[in-house]
Design a protein around this motif. Structure first.
Motif, PDB file in Angstrom:
ATOM      1  N   PRO A 457      48.426  46.819  38.281  1.00  0.00           N
ATOM      2  CA  PRO A 457      49.173  46.361  37.199  1.00  0.00           C
ATOM      3  C   PRO A 457      49.481  45.011  37.325  1.00  0.00           C
ATOM      4  CG  PRO A 457      49.465  48.602  37.104  1.00  0.00           C
ATOM      5  CD  PRO A 457      48.963  48.254  38.613  1.00  0.00           C
ATOM      6  N   HIS A 458      50.205  44.735  38.326  1.00  0.00           N
ATOM      7  CA  HIS A 458      50.866  43.319  38.469  1.00  0.00           C
ATOM      8  C   HIS A 458      49.823  42.217  38.835  1.00  0.00           C
ATOM      9  CE1 HIS A 458      50.462  44.596  42.772  1.00  0.00           C
ATOM     10  NE2 HIS A 458      50.300  43.286  43.105  1.00  0.00           N
ATOM     11  N   GLU A 459      48.533  42.451  38.924  1.00  0.00           N
ATOM     12  CA  GLU A 459      47.476  41.636  39.198  1.00  0.00           C
ATOM     13  C   GLU A 459      46.577  41.502  38.165  1.00  0.00           C
ATOM     14  OE1 GLU A 459      46.528  42.487  43.972  1.00  0.00           O
ATOM     15  OE2 GLU A 459      45.868  44.080  42.460  1.00  0.00           O
ATOM     16  N   LYS A 460      46.791  42.062  37.098  1.00  0.00           N
ATOM     17  CA  LYS A 460      46.038  42.116  36.002  1.00  0.00           C
ATOM     18  C   LYS A 460      45.704  40.695  35.288  1.00  0.00           C
ATOM     19  CE  LYS A 460      45.675  43.818  30.953  1.00  0.00           C
ATOM     20  NZ  LYS A 460      46.257  44.653  30.151  1.00  0.00           N
ATOM     21  N   LYS A 461      46.971  39.919  35.127  1.00  0.00           N
ATOM     22  CA  LYS A 461      46.579  38.399  34.561  1.00  0.00           C
ATOM     23  C   LYS A 461      45.756  37.723  35.439  1.00  0.00           C
ATOM     24  CE  LYS A 461      50.993  38.436  31.587  1.00  0.00           C
ATOM     25  NZ  LYS A 461      52.211  37.541  31.561  1.00  0.00           N
ATOM     26  N   GLN A 462      46.280  37.744  36.724  1.00  0.00           N
ATOM     27  CA  GLN A 462      45.254  36.936  37.758  1.00  0.00           C
ATOM     28  C   GLN A 462      43.926  37.352  37.638  1.00  0.00           C
ATOM     29  OE1 GLN A 462      46.501  34.457  40.092  1.00  0.00           O
ATOM     30  NE2 GLN A 462      44.359  34.056  39.852  1.00  0.00           N
ATOM     31  N   VAL A 463      43.478  38.435  37.709  1.00  0.00           N
ATOM     32  CA  VAL A 463      42.112  38.991  37.355  1.00  0.00           C
ATOM     33  C   VAL A 463      41.445  38.400  35.767  1.00  0.00           C
ATOM     34  CG1 VAL A 463      40.662  41.036  36.740  1.00  0.00           C
ATOM     35  CG2 VAL A 463      42.377  41.132  38.679  1.00  0.00           C
ATOM     36  N   GLN A 464      42.243  38.635  34.950  1.00  0.00           N
ATOM     37  CA  GLN A 464      41.800  38.075  33.675  1.00  0.00           C
ATOM     38  C   GLN A 464      41.714  36.348  33.701  1.00  0.00           C
ATOM     39  OE1 GLN A 464      45.038  39.951  31.206  1.00  0.00           O
ATOM     40  NE2 GLN A 464      43.478  40.062  29.941  1.00  0.00           N
ATOM     41  N   LYS A 465      42.344  35.730  34.519  1.00  0.00           N
ATOM     42  CA  LYS A 465      42.344  34.326  34.506  1.00  0.00           C
ATOM     43  C   LYS A 465      41.120  33.992  35.413  1.00  0.00           C
ATOM     44  CE  LYS A 465      44.757  30.271  36.656  1.00  0.00           C
ATOM     45  NZ  LYS A 465      45.696  29.755  37.153  1.00  0.00           N
ATOM     46  N   LEU A 466      40.462  34.650  36.455  1.00  0.00           N
ATOM     47  CA  LEU A 466      39.511  34.624  37.309  1.00  0.00           C
ATOM     48  C   LEU A 466      38.190  34.959  36.442  1.00  0.00           C
ATOM     49  CD1 LEU A 466      40.801  35.978  40.617  1.00  0.00           C
ATOM     50  CD2 LEU A 466      40.280  33.706  39.992  1.00  0.00           C
ATOM     51  N   GLU A 467      38.293  35.926  35.569  1.00  0.00           N
ATOM     52  CA  GLU A 467      37.312  36.483  34.582  1.00  0.00           C
ATOM     53  C   GLU A 467      36.942  35.255  33.768  1.00  0.00           C
ATOM     54  OE1 GLU A 467      35.806  39.422  31.284  1.00  0.00           O
ATOM     55  OE2 GLU A 467      37.710  38.550  31.429  1.00  0.00           O
ATOM     56  N   HIS A 468      37.940  34.437  33.239  1.00  0.00           N
ATOM     57  CA  HIS A 468      37.911  33.412  32.376  1.00  0.00           C
ATOM     58  C   HIS A 468      36.949  32.097  32.909  1.00  0.00           C
ATOM     59  CE1 HIS A 468      41.184  34.620  29.158  1.00  0.00           C
ATOM     60  NE2 HIS A 468      40.216  35.568  29.457  1.00  0.00           N
ATOM     61  N   ALA A 469      37.235  32.090  34.210  1.00  0.00           N
ATOM     62  CA  ALA A 469      36.518  31.010  35.041  1.00  0.00           C
ATOM     63  C   ALA A 469      35.208  31.544  35.316  1.00  0.00           C
ATOM     64  CB  ALA A 469      37.239  31.092  36.341  1.00  0.00           C
ATOM     65  N   MET A 470      34.838  32.910  35.456  1.00  0.00           N
ATOM     66  CA  MET A 470      33.550  33.113  35.672  1.00  0.00           C
ATOM     67  C   MET A 470      32.594  33.186  34.184  1.00  0.00           C
ATOM     68  SD  MET A 470      32.298  37.097  36.673  1.00  0.00           S
ATOM     69  CE  MET A 470      32.256  37.576  35.239  1.00  0.00           C
TER      70      MET A 470
END
Length: 537
Positions: A457-470
């Motif tokens: 759960p604490h990594e969710k925002k980082q994952v979303q940011k990387l998805e946006h870059a993708m």
């Protein structure tokens, strides 16, 4: 009511000031009595009226609320309301099942869940909602990954789970299917008659959900996308009218192509209740192969070269990266080499035809530095591997050595095949640079790949940011922000980036023309209020 308003505004000499007839007086009294009970009168029909005082504001639109009268009217529209209608009063815990899909997006509990058994029942329910401005969200099997079936206005969910009709036309090789039929259920019926349904998502979605998101799966190389397999649709419009989008013929040059308009619309323009699909004869023989490569670039190059061959038997061509292979070995106890790997499947009524195509494909693979190759003439022997490929999601949950299974963030993009290796390798590097695993599986012949990211759960925002870059990377490479998962709410803010504001303007105009009160699946696909790419729900 209109006449009375007109009379108040008109001068005394207006003809609108004529004496009320006995019939008009009776109708006026009937209307006033109906209003006192919360009933809106339309000629002789009575429909529960949402209370304007309790309406909710949404982007300048007032939505009605579901009062007891609404619930009674919806129940009256159903042949068996006791088994086809869920409310907080009847089964509040069951409503929770309709508050989510398989994405990470926030849940929203509906006020009412309706499970109609016929298109006519759907039309009656939609008509009640339209007349009272009640938001509607259509739901299939709930296997979506972008929040498309989550009812954020909390009103009425129309579940297609009881729309289960199947009628096979073996002569024309068509099948008419209720929107709630699951993919595997449909194939179960077709296989007994010697046919197969072409599109093949890894999950087991409803066919209505497949059409609504244009999700296709593993076998488009042979059978085409879901969009290409739809012949005609039966749709209930936002007003409750029933529309057949076209005749069931190969060619039709008679006006706008409404079929394609509703495919991929995710229930924002109407409710798809029945689909006519193309079907295909079953093939007697199956064969398969697994091939490893030193790099993704070489694997992608091999596939591009294979696509130029004379192909008649290849059905599936799938690629997974090394990290996904490791997770698969761990979860399914397989012993595949941890390298970028191609999975191939061939089907035909002639074994020799399969062998000829495989021999030609093998020569191509050799030219791209292929490593270990395993070919099986008997398709049954590779079923375990295909099961593992379909189970990538579950493998991703245990990819990291954690005490509890991880959550898994799933997304997809589609790019031109020649740019696939570039997009994948840059995406892998991006996630690794931020200390996150990146497990990939791709319908490589389509240029469509899925990214599965285990996270806490604490990594969710980082994952979303990387998805946006993708997603931005995919668009820059000439691609789409989704190949088959749809937009929902998860990718809504990227629509303008991919299409541009003028294109989005056309889509908004279509939405407003067909659904002026914006009751159909609110908030999905398009932000109807602003051009801001970064707008949030």
């Amino acid at each position: 009511k209109s006449q009375c308003n007109h009379a108040r505004m008109a001068p005394a000499s207006s003809c609108c000031q004529r004496e009320e007839s006995k019939r008009e007086r009776q109708q006026r009294d009937k209307t006033l009595r109906g209003k006192e009970r919360g009933i809106r009168i339309h000629s002789d029909r009575r429909v529960p009226m949402a209370s304007p005082a309790n309406s909710k504001q949404n982007g300048g639109r007032k939505y009605g609320v579901v009062n007891p009268g609404i619930v009674r009217a919806i129940g009256a529209a159903l042949s068996s309301p006791s088994s086809c209608l869920l409310t907080a009063a009847s089964n509040s815990s069951k409503l929770e099942d309709y508050s989510k899909d398989r994405s990470f997006h926030p849940r929203a509990v509906p006020k009412v869940v309706v499970m109609p058994k016929t298109t006519e029942e759907v039309a009656k329910v939609v008509r009640i909602c339209w007349e009272n401005k009640i938001p509607i969200t259509t739901r299939g099997a709930g296997t979506g990954l972008e929040g498309g079936c989550i009812p954020y206005e909390g009103a009425v969910v129309i579940s297609t789970e009881k729309l289960k009709s199947v009628s096979v036309d073996s002569f024309n090789m068509y099948v008419d299917v209720g929107a709630g039929v699951l993919k595997n259920e449909l194939n179960g019926v077709l296989n007994k008659q010697g046919f197969v349904f072409g599109p093949d998502p890894s999950s087991n979605p409803s066919v209505g959900g497949m059409v609504s998101t244009s999700g296709s799966g593993l076998s488009t190389l042979r059978y085409g996308t879901t969009r290409e397999n739809v012949v005609s649709l039966l749709v209930v419009t936002p007003k409750g009218d029933i529309v057949k989008t076209r005749q069931k013929v190969r060619k039709a040059s008679t006006g706008y192509e409404l079929t394609q308009l509703y495919i991929g619309a995710e229930g924002t323009l109407g409710v798809i209740t029945e689909i006519c699909f193309r079907i295909f004869p079953q093939q007697k023989f199956r064969s398969g192969a697994v091939a490893t490569f030193p790099s993704l670039e070489l694997a992608a190059g091999a596939v591009v070269a294979m696509l130029k061959l004379d192909r008649s038997t290849i059905v599936r061509c799938e690629l997974v990266n090394a990290e996904m292979i490791l997770a698969t070995n761990k979860n399914y106890k397989t012993s595949l080499e941890a390298k970028p790997t191609l999975f191939l499947e061939f089907r035909a009524n002639d074994k020799d035809a399969i062998r000829r195509e495989w021999d030609a494909s093998r020569k191509v693979l050799d030219g791209f530095g292929v490593g270990d190759i395993k070919f099986s003439e008997e398709g049954d022997k590779i079923d375990e591997i295909w099961s593992a490929r379909r189970g990538c999601y579950f493998s991703s949950m245990v990819a990291r050595d954690e005490p509890k299974p991880d959550l898994v963030f799933v997304t997809d993009v589609c790019v031109p095949v020649k740019n696939l290796a570039t997009c994948i390798s840059q995406t892998e590097s991006d996630f690794r640079r931020h200390g996150l695993p990146c497990l990939l599986c791709a319908h490589i012949a389509d240029g469509n790949f899925h990214c599965l990211i285990p996270y806490k759960p604490h990594e969710k925002k980082q994952v979303q940011k990387l998805e946006h870059a993708m997603l931005e990377r995919a668009v820059a490479l000439g691609g789409a922000v989704s190949g088959e998962h749809g937009v929902g709410i998860g990718k809504r803010e990227h629509m303008c980036h991919e299409h541009g504001k003028h294109h989005i303007g056309v889509q908004r105009a279509i939405k407003r023309a067909l659904d002026p009160d914006l009751i159909m699946n609110p908030h999905k696909i398009l932000d109807m209020n602003t051009d801001d790419v970064k707008s949030k729900l």
